[in-house]
Write a protein that holds these residues in place. Structure first.
Motif, PDB file in Angstrom:
ATOM      1  N   LEU A 202       0.864  -1.191   0.000  1.00  0.00           N
ATOM      2  CA  LEU A 202       0.000   0.000   0.000  1.00  0.00           C
ATOM      3  C   LEU A 202       0.893   1.230   0.000  1.00  0.00           C
ATOM      4  CD1 LEU A 202      -2.816   1.377   0.271  1.00  0.00           C
ATOM      5  CD2 LEU A 202      -2.451   1.329   2.755  1.00  0.00           C
ATOM      6  N   ILE A 203       0.703   2.097  -0.993  1.00  0.00           N
ATOM      7  CA  ILE A 203       1.499   3.330  -1.105  1.00  0.00           C
ATOM      8  C   ILE A 203       0.516   4.492  -0.978  1.00  0.00           C
ATOM      9  CG2 ILE A 203       3.125   4.625  -2.560  1.00  0.00           C
ATOM     10  CD1 ILE A 203       3.743   1.923  -3.979  1.00  0.00           C
ATOM     11  N   ASP A 204       0.630   5.225   0.134  1.00  0.00           N
ATOM     12  CA  ASP A 204      -0.406   6.211   0.486  1.00  0.00           C
ATOM     13  C   ASP A 204       0.261   7.531   0.885  1.00  0.00           C
ATOM     14  OD1 ASP A 204      -2.801   7.357   1.259  1.00  0.00           O
ATOM     15  OD2 ASP A 204      -2.864   6.325   3.205  1.00  0.00           O
ATOM     16  N   PRO A 205       0.904   8.196  -0.090  1.00  0.00           N
ATOM     17  CA  PRO A 205       1.672   9.410   0.254  1.00  0.00           C
ATOM     18  C   PRO A 205       0.770  10.595   0.600  1.00  0.00           C
ATOM     19  CG  PRO A 205       2.179   8.597  -1.983  1.00  0.00           C
ATOM     20  CD  PRO A 205       0.941   7.912  -1.522  1.00  0.00           C
TER      21      PRO A 205
ATOM     22  N   GLY B 117      -8.519   8.358  -5.923  1.00  0.00           N
ATOM     23  CA  GLY B 117      -8.487   7.122  -6.688  1.00  0.00           C
ATOM     24  C   GLY B 117      -7.448   6.173  -6.138  1.00  0.00           C
ATOM     25  N   ILE B 118      -7.533   4.934  -6.608  1.00  0.00           N
ATOM     26  CA  ILE B 118      -6.511   3.937  -6.280  1.00  0.00           C
ATOM     27  C   ILE B 118      -6.168   3.201  -7.569  1.00  0.00           C
ATOM     28  CG2 ILE B 118      -6.053   1.761  -5.076  1.00  0.00           C
ATOM     29  CD1 ILE B 118      -7.295   2.801  -2.653  1.00  0.00           C
ATOM     30  N   LEU B 119      -4.894   3.138  -7.849  1.00  0.00           N
ATOM     31  CA  LEU B 119      -4.412   2.296  -8.941  1.00  0.00           C
ATOM     32  C   LEU B 119      -3.987   0.971  -8.320  1.00  0.00           C
ATOM     33  CD1 LEU B 119      -3.030   1.468 -11.655  1.00  0.00           C
ATOM     34  CD2 LEU B 119      -1.022   2.721 -10.854  1.00  0.00           C
ATOM     35  N   ILE B 120      -4.510  -0.119  -8.869  1.00  0.00           N
ATOM     36  CA  ILE B 120      -4.086  -1.439  -8.394  1.00  0.00           C
ATOM     37  C   ILE B 120      -3.314  -2.120  -9.513  1.00  0.00           C
ATOM     38  CG2 ILE B 120      -4.818  -3.650  -7.416  1.00  0.00           C
ATOM     39  CD1 ILE B 120      -6.533  -2.044  -5.835  1.00  0.00           C
ATOM     40  N   ILE B 121      -2.100  -2.480  -9.229  1.00  0.00           N
ATOM     41  CA  ILE B 121      -1.316  -3.275 -10.187  1.00  0.00           C
ATOM     42  C   ILE B 121      -1.444  -4.731  -9.761  1.00  0.00           C
ATOM     43  CG2 ILE B 121       0.994  -3.648 -11.159  1.00  0.00           C
ATOM     44  CD1 ILE B 121       1.638  -0.742 -10.397  1.00  0.00           C
ATOM     45  N   ASN B 122      -1.669  -5.614 -10.708  1.00  0.00           N
ATOM     46  CA  ASN B 122      -1.919  -7.045 -10.450  1.00  0.00           C
ATOM     47  C   ASN B 122      -3.160  -7.242  -9.574  1.00  0.00           C
ATOM     48  OD1 ASN B 122       0.428  -7.901 -11.878  1.00  0.00           O
ATOM     49  ND2 ASN B 122       1.690  -7.459 -10.080  1.00  0.00           N
ATOM     50  N   PRO B 123      -4.294  -6.704  -9.983  1.00  0.00           N
ATOM     51  CA  PRO B 123      -5.492  -6.859  -9.139  1.00  0.00           C
ATOM     52  C   PRO B 123      -5.892  -8.328  -9.019  1.00  0.00           C
ATOM     53  CG  PRO B 123      -6.104  -6.028 -11.316  1.00  0.00           C
ATOM     54  CD  PRO B 123      -4.604  -6.011 -11.252  1.00  0.00           C
ATOM     55  N   PRO B 124      -6.370  -8.736  -7.848  1.00  0.00           N
ATOM     56  CA  PRO B 124      -6.837 -10.117  -7.689  1.00  0.00           C
ATOM     57  C   PRO B 124      -8.002 -10.416  -8.636  1.00  0.00           C
ATOM     58  CG  PRO B 124      -6.643  -9.027  -5.561  1.00  0.00           C
ATOM     59  CD  PRO B 124      -6.451  -7.973  -6.602  1.00  0.00           C
ATOM     60  N   TRP B 125      -8.156 -11.687  -8.931  1.00  0.00           N
ATOM     61  CA  TRP B 125      -9.216 -12.172  -9.808  1.00  0.00           C
ATOM     62  C   TRP B 125     -10.573 -11.730  -9.259  1.00  0.00           C
ATOM     63  CZ3 TRP B 125     -12.390 -17.017  -9.667  1.00  0.00           C
ATOM     64  CH2 TRP B 125     -12.922 -17.315 -10.922  1.00  0.00           C
ATOM     65  N   LYS B 126     -11.407 -11.215 -10.104  1.00  0.00           N
ATOM     66  CA  LYS B 126     -12.791 -10.804  -9.775  1.00  0.00           C
ATOM     67  C   LYS B 126     -12.889  -9.577  -8.872  1.00  0.00           C
ATOM     68  CE  LYS B 126     -15.485 -14.752 -10.903  1.00  0.00           C
ATOM     69  NZ  LYS B 126     -16.521 -15.638 -10.631  1.00  0.00           N
TER      70      LYS B 126
ATOM     71  N   TYR C  92       0.067  -4.094  -5.919  1.00  0.00           N
ATOM     72  CA  TYR C  92       0.389  -2.722  -5.506  1.00  0.00           C
ATOM     73  C   TYR C  92      -0.898  -1.912  -5.500  1.00  0.00           C
ATOM     74  CZ  TYR C  92       5.221  -4.009  -6.557  1.00  0.00           C
ATOM     75  OH  TYR C  92       6.444  -4.628  -6.571  1.00  0.00           O
ATOM     76  N   ALA C  93      -1.107  -1.141  -4.440  1.00  0.00           N
ATOM     77  CA  ALA C  93      -2.265  -0.247  -4.379  1.00  0.00           C
ATOM     78  C   ALA C  93      -1.739   1.161  -4.084  1.00  0.00           C
ATOM     79  CB  ALA C  93      -3.225  -0.689  -3.279  1.00  0.00           C
ATOM     80  N   LEU C  94      -1.889   2.052  -5.031  1.00  0.00           N
ATOM     81  CA  LEU C  94      -1.422   3.438  -4.864  1.00  0.00           C
ATOM     82  C   LEU C  94      -2.628   4.364  -4.763  1.00  0.00           C
ATOM     83  CD1 LEU C  94       0.914   5.662  -5.119  1.00  0.00           C
ATOM     84  CD2 LEU C  94       0.065   5.870  -7.448  1.00  0.00           C
TER      85      LEU C  94
END
Ligand SMILES: C[S@@+](CC[C@H](N)C(=O)[O-])C[C@H]1O[C@@H](n2cnc3c(N)ncnc32)[C@H](O)[C@@H]1O
Length: 278
Positions: free
Chosen positions: A163-166, A240-249, A193-195
């Motif tokens: 989690l990257i929450d600057p 917003g949140i960018l998720i890299i490699n989001p889990p299935w579904k 990754y969740a930014l």
């Protein structure tokens, strides 16, 4: 470093971010294998909503307070409410304490899971350490977030959430993050990754996504919630949140949840929400 999260604890952006955090940790728990949670900007981990800083703007009134008052929320929001209620129970009080991202993760982690928390503000670090030092699964470090990404990735478990929450104190912080993310992904390609990012005006966000698409070739999910129109550069209209490699579904799971959040949190039904693979 002037930013103190206690001014904003429990606001709509915290609610949005922490509900997605719950979804991501729940997804990791689908397998027994241990995971590592890295929280690069951990904050203090637990917020007293009666603190004078929090009371100044009372942002939680259009955040967690509305969520707790809502009826029949979707299951994921109920899971999140359970995390918030656990924080109240742990502090022997009602609706006064709000858990930060480290406390939410701690509540959901299993014995085999591990967390690494980094925080750079010396005062916040002390409070964070005090809140989590007793938990052997959790390491707390006075460290720069971006040094931490280099130091702690890849985790030995080879499964993990970052989690990257600057605080976005620098005006160009979002622009710098596409290269930082790309570098982290080369160290740990399969990590989730969740930014989190703020939306005051949308143009810098669009530029950021363009750069991210150029620099990173992994599946990515863009999730946004604005509760005011995105035309003023002065206030937090959305996030917003960018998720890299989001889990299935995850996308399917979040569609009704983010719609429900917008209904609950947009005071005059302005703004918008969006979830899409990018
Ligand atoms: C938005 S708050 C974090 C909130 C927390 N993630 C939560 O959801 O409960 C951002 C935190 O990052 C810290 N911070 C700012 N710059 C940092 C850096 N370069 N490295 C690590 N922490 C930093 C701030 O002191 C602040 O506590």
């Amino acid at each position: 470093m002037n930013y103190r999260h206690s001014y904003h604890a429990g606001n709509f952006a915290d609610v949005f971010k922490h509900i997605i955090l719950v979804a991501l940790i729940n997804a990791l728990k689908q397998k027994d294998k241990a995971f590592c949670y890295l929280d690069t900007h951990a904050g203090v981990g637990m917020y007293d909503l009666k603190d004078p800083t929090t009371q100044k703007i009372k942002e939680y009134e259009n955040g967690i307070e509305k969520i707790l008052a809502s009826s029949n929320p979707p299951k994921l929001i109920q899971d999140y409410i359970d995390c918030v209620r656990a924080a109240h129970a742990a502090n022997h009080t009602n609706c006064r304490y709000y858990p930060g991202s480290p406390a939410i993760a701690q509540h959901l982690m299993r014995p085999q899971d591990r967390a690494i928390l980094t925080e750079l503000h010396p005062d916040d670090f002390k409070l964070l350490k005090n809140n989590f030092h007793y938990d052997k699964r959790i390491g707390v470090h006075l460290q720069d977030a971006y040094q931490g990404l280099k130091a702690f990735l890849p985790p030995k478990e080879r499964r993990g959430l970052i989690l990257i929450d600057p605080p976005y104190e620098k005006p160009d912080e979002l622009a710098d993050l596409s290269a930082i993310l790309a570098h982290a992904v080369t160290r740990f390609e399969t990590g989730i990754y969740a930014l989190w990012y703020p939306i005051k005006v949308i143009q810098p966000v669009e530029r950021f996504y363009k750069a991210v698409k150029q620099n990173i070739s992994r599946p990515m999910l863009r999730i946004e919630l604005s509760i005011y129109p995105e035309n003023s550069g002065t206030q937090l209209n959305g996030c917003g949140i960018l998720i890299i490699n989001p889990p299935w579904k995850l996308e399917e799971e979040l569609q009704p949840v983010i719609a429900n959040l917008w209904e609950t949190l947009s005071p005059t039904k302005q703004g918008r929400y969006e979830i899409k693979m990018v």
